[in-house]
Design a protein around this motif. Sequence first.
Motif, PDB file in Angstrom:
ATOM      1  N   ASP A   1       3.013   5.916  -2.957  1.00 28.51           N
ATOM      2  CA  ASP A   1       4.130   6.702  -3.494  1.00 28.51           C
ATOM      3  C   ASP A   1       4.032   6.816  -5.021  1.00 28.51           C
ATOM      4  N   CYS A   2       3.554   5.758  -5.676  1.00 30.99           N
ATOM      5  CA  CYS A   2       3.386   5.802  -7.134  1.00 30.99           C
ATOM      6  C   CYS A   2       2.332   6.839  -7.515  1.00 30.99           C
ATOM      7  N   VAL A   3       1.258   6.878  -6.740  1.00 42.16           N
ATOM      8  CA  VAL A   3       0.198   7.855  -6.994  1.00 42.16           C
ATOM      9  C   VAL A   3       0.768   9.262  -6.826  1.00 42.16           C
ATOM     10  N   ALA A   4       1.497   9.480  -5.717  1.00 40.25           N
ATOM     11  CA  ALA A   4       2.056  10.811  -5.435  1.00 40.25           C
ATOM     12  C   ALA A   4       3.006  11.247  -6.537  1.00 40.25           C
ATOM     13  N   GLN A   5       3.764  10.294  -7.076  1.00 37.96           N
ATOM     14  CA  GLN A   5       4.751  10.640  -8.116  1.00 37.96           C
ATOM     15  C   GLN A   5       4.176  10.503  -9.528  1.00 37.96           C
TER      16      GLN A   5
ATOM     17  N   HIS B   1       0.832  -1.205   0.000  1.00 36.82           N
ATOM     18  CA  HIS B   1       0.000   0.000   0.000  1.00 36.82           C
ATOM     19  C   HIS B   1       0.865   1.252   0.000  1.00 36.82           C
ATOM     20  N   GLY B   2       1.955   1.214   0.750  1.00 36.41           N
ATOM     21  CA  GLY B   2       2.874   2.356   0.797  1.00 36.41           C
ATOM     22  C   GLY B   2       3.495   2.619  -0.566  1.00 36.41           C
ATOM     23  N   VAL B   3       3.910   1.559  -1.245  1.00 39.39           N
ATOM     24  CA  VAL B   3       4.528   1.729  -2.575  1.00 39.39           C
ATOM     25  C   VAL B   3       3.482   2.260  -3.557  1.00 39.39           C
TER      26      VAL B   3
ATOM     27  N   ARG C   1      -7.142   0.667  -6.465  1.00 40.02           N
ATOM     28  CA  ARG C   1      -8.504   1.208  -6.404  1.00 40.02           C
ATOM     29  C   ARG C   1      -8.535   2.737  -6.479  1.00 40.02           C
ATOM     30  N   GLU C   2      -7.646   3.385  -5.768  1.00 43.58           N
ATOM     31  CA  GLU C   2      -7.633   4.863  -5.769  1.00 43.58           C
ATOM     32  C   GLU C   2      -6.506   5.384  -6.648  1.00 43.58           C
ATOM     33  N   ALA C   3      -6.061   4.567  -7.586  1.00 42.72           N
ATOM     34  CA  ALA C   3      -4.871   4.916  -8.366  1.00 42.72           C
ATOM     35  C   ALA C   3      -5.121   4.700  -9.854  1.00 42.72           C
ATOM     36  N   PRO C   4      -5.638   5.739 -10.543  1.00 42.84           N
ATOM     37  CA  PRO C   4      -6.006   5.554 -11.952  1.00 42.84           C
ATOM     38  C   PRO C   4      -4.825   5.228 -12.866  1.00 42.84           C
TER      39      PRO C   4
END
Length: 244
Positions: free
Chosen positions: A20-24, A15-17, A46-49
């Motif tokens: 971080d992918c979403v943030a970046q 979940h952390g990785v 789920r929250e990461a398009p």
Amino acid sequence: MIDFHCHLDLYPDPHGVARDCVAQKIYVLSVTNTPSAWRGTAALAREAPRIRTALGLHPQIAHERRGELALFEQLLPETRYVGEIGLDGGLEYKRHWLDQCQVFTRILEMCARAGGRIMTLHSRRATTPVLDALEMHPGAGVPILHWFSGTQKELARAVALGCWFSVGPAMLIGEKGRALVAKMPTDRLLTESDGPFAQLEGRSAFPWDTARVLSDLAMVWSESTTRVEERLRDNLRRLGGPEG
Ligand code: MN
């Protein structure tokens, strides 16, 4: 950044990785090694398009998990992406070669029947048999050879067959790898981390480590990293990846 072959679910903190992918804003193809891992891994996106989840059955465990082919078939309509699949000709896996071939063939048949999928393929010490199988199943979809390590001759055949390639940091360290990458079509190439399996300086690679592939490709192609990023983004769009 684009990481088109990453085992998100196998990091100690998936979940952390993923966060971080979403943030970046990293585009990730999150691959799975077994059909039973698919639902849980898909939940990470789920929250990461920009994260897509591929349905896989890894050749190194094909003999243990072939019972999950029915589940594979059941889940296939839910995703456009398949992987990690393929063949492994390494000594330690050679004794399960028949299982590997049967599982891989079944999956290619299912993909063809489903109208084709974007597939990320393992071909370690098995480039020629993987290409033979792809040639026999032209309707299976778009093959992307991940971490290609065949010969120049096999590379030429893969290119002629329409294969794409995903290139990770380790491939560009040695002379042989760089010579192969230099011959790959620039319009059929994406970057990958293959984390957490792939190691970089003694630790697991992460999706953001694909940044260093950009600078390596800039050297191989003699152009700016900005131009390299544009090319890769175009490729992803053309492939119909997370951005398409
Ligand atoms: Mn992998």
